[in-house]
Design a protein around this motif. Sequence first.
Motif, mmCIF file in Angstrom:
data_model
loop_
_atom_site.group_PDB
_atom_site.id
_atom_site.type_symbol
_atom_site.label_atom_id
_atom_site.label_comp_id
_atom_site.label_asym_id
_atom_site.label_seq_id
_atom_site.Cartn_x
_atom_site.Cartn_y
_atom_site.Cartn_z
ATOM 1 N N THR A 183 112.151 44.215 86.695
ATOM 2 C CA THR A 183 113.024 45.185 87.353
ATOM 3 C C THR A 183 112.584 45.523 88.773
ATOM 4 O O THR A 183 113.193 46.374 89.430
ATOM 5 C CB THR A 183 113.099 46.484 86.529
ATOM 6 N N GLY A 184 111.538 44.889 89.266
ATOM 7 C CA GLY A 184 111.160 45.068 90.667
ATOM 8 C C GLY A 184 110.066 46.078 90.916
ATOM 9 O O GLY A 184 109.917 46.584 92.033
ATOM 10 N N LYS A 185 109.263 46.375 89.911
ATOM 11 C CA LYS A 185 108.211 47.376 90.082
ATOM 12 C C LYS A 185 107.164 46.925 91.119
ATOM 13 O O LYS A 185 106.699 47.714 91.924
ATOM 14 C CB LYS A 185 107.539 47.678 88.729
ATOM 15 N N THR A 186 106.822 45.646 91.074
ATOM 16 C CA THR A 186 105.845 45.128 92.039
ATOM 17 C C THR A 186 106.424 45.146 93.446
ATOM 18 O O THR A 186 105.770 45.596 94.398
ATOM 19 C CB THR A 186 105.426 43.688 91.679
ATOM 20 N N MET A 187 107.657 44.682 93.583
ATOM 21 C CA MET A 187 108.277 44.585 94.902
ATOM 22 C C MET A 187 108.422 45.948 95.562
ATOM 23 O O MET A 187 108.104 46.129 96.745
ATOM 24 C CB MET A 187 109.657 43.916 94.777
ATOM 25 N N VAL A 188 108.882 46.949 94.822
ATOM 26 C CA VAL A 188 109.087 48.258 95.428
ATOM 27 C C VAL A 188 107.747 48.901 95.785
ATOM 28 O O VAL A 188 107.633 49.627 96.782
ATOM 29 C CB VAL A 188 109.922 49.179 94.507
ATOM 30 N N SER A 189 106.704 48.600 95.015
ATOM 31 C CA SER A 189 105.373 49.131 95.322
ATOM 32 C C SER A 189 104.838 48.508 96.614
ATOM 33 O O SER A 189 104.269 49.196 97.472
ATOM 34 C CB SER A 189 104.410 48.843 94.171
ATOM 35 N N LYS A 190 105.015 47.205 96.731
ATOM 36 C CA LYS A 190 104.577 46.508 97.948
ATOM 37 C C LYS A 190 105.371 46.998 99.158
ATOM 38 O O LYS A 190 104.814 47.200 100.245
ATOM 39 C CB LYS A 190 104.755 45.005 97.771
ATOM 40 N N ALA A 191 106.677 47.206 98.971
ATOM 41 C CA ALA A 191 107.516 47.701 100.060
ATOM 42 C C ALA A 191 107.103 49.106 100.474
ATOM 43 O O ALA A 191 107.149 49.456 101.655
ATOM 44 C CB ALA A 191 108.982 47.684 99.640
#
Length: 345
Positions: free
Chosen positions: A137-145
Motif C-alpha cells: 500500500t505504499g508505506k515505504t514510499m510515503v516514508s521515504k517521501a
Amino acid sequence: MLKAEFESRAGKLREKAEEESDPEQASQLYRRSGSLYRKAAEKTENDEKASALNQLAEQLDREAEKALNRSDHPGQGRSLSYFSSPPDVDFSDVGGMEELKARLRDRVITQLQDTGFREDLGVSPTNGVLLYGPPGTGKTMVSKALAGEIGFHWAEVDTADLVSKYVGESAEQVQDLFREAVRVQPCVIFLDEIDALASPRGSGVKTDSEQQRVNQFLQSLDRIQGDDVLVIAATNLIEEVDSAFRRTGRFDVEIRVGLPDVDARRKILKVHLSGREHRVSGNEIQRLAERTDGFSGSDLEAVVEHAAQEAHIDSIEDDLLQPITYEHLSSAASQLASQDGGDAG
C-alpha cells in the motif's frame, strides 16, 4: 515555508561544520548543509535564487571533500553504515494518499519544524510513527517521501539485519543504529515488518538475545526523545506489535494505510505514467482506475511497468517507438488480476 526552513537549517549546519574540529564530522555537516540547500532550491520559483542555492550546495560538497583530506585517519568514519543523503523524492511523487500525507504533515512535519513557537508551547518533535495495513500500500514510499520532503537523512533498515543468533550481538546492532542516528540527525529510520522485532513479549519463550534486543530497542526509542530522529515502523499485523512499543513517547502516532480508493488509484496511475511516452487520455486513466478496485499501489505500479514492457516489445517489432496505450494497461491489469485470482475486466 519549507524553503525557509531548509535554508535556516542549512545555515546552522554550515556554521557547525566551520566550527567542528573533527574532519569526519565536519565533512558530514557540510554535506548535510548542501543537501538542504538543494532542497531549498527545488522549492523556490525564482530561477536566479535556485541557481545561487545550487552553487552554494556544490561549494559545500567541495568543503566536505577538503575536510576529509585534512583527516589524519583517512578511511575511518567516512562512510555511514546505515544512512544515505536525503531522498530525491517528496510528497509530490506519491500518488493519492492525501489524507495520510495531511496527517503526516500535521503530526510529524509541523512538529519537527523550528517555527519559533515550539519552545514556548513545550512541543517535542514526534519521534515514532507506526504505519499499518495490507502489504503493497505504499508505506515505504510515503516514508521515504517524507524524509525527502523535510530534507532528513534516510535509512531503510531490514529488521532481519538487527537479528542475530549470538547473545548480545543483536542488542549491539540496535545500539549502533541509534547511535549513528543521533550523530547524523536530522534523520528518518524506516523499519519494515517491525512485528518481527517487536512481537508481544508473552507470545512465546524468548532467548536472552531476543530479550536484550527488545530491551535495547525500547531504551533507544526513549533516548531519542527531543532529538531530530524520526523512526517510522511498518507492519501488516499491528496486533503482533507489543504494546510496550506503542505507548506514548515511542510509536505514539499510529496511522492505517489502506488500499487506495478510485481517486487515489487514478492519481497513482498518473504518477507512474509521468515521464513515459504514452497515449492514454484522462478518461482512460479514470476508466482503468474504476476497473482496478482492490489493487494496491504496488499493483498499479506493476500494471504500468508491465504495460511499458509490452510497448517496448511493440516498438522493437515495428522498429518505431510505440507509446503506452490504454490497451497495454488494460491487458496488464487483467493479467495481474488473473494471477491474484481477481477480475479487473
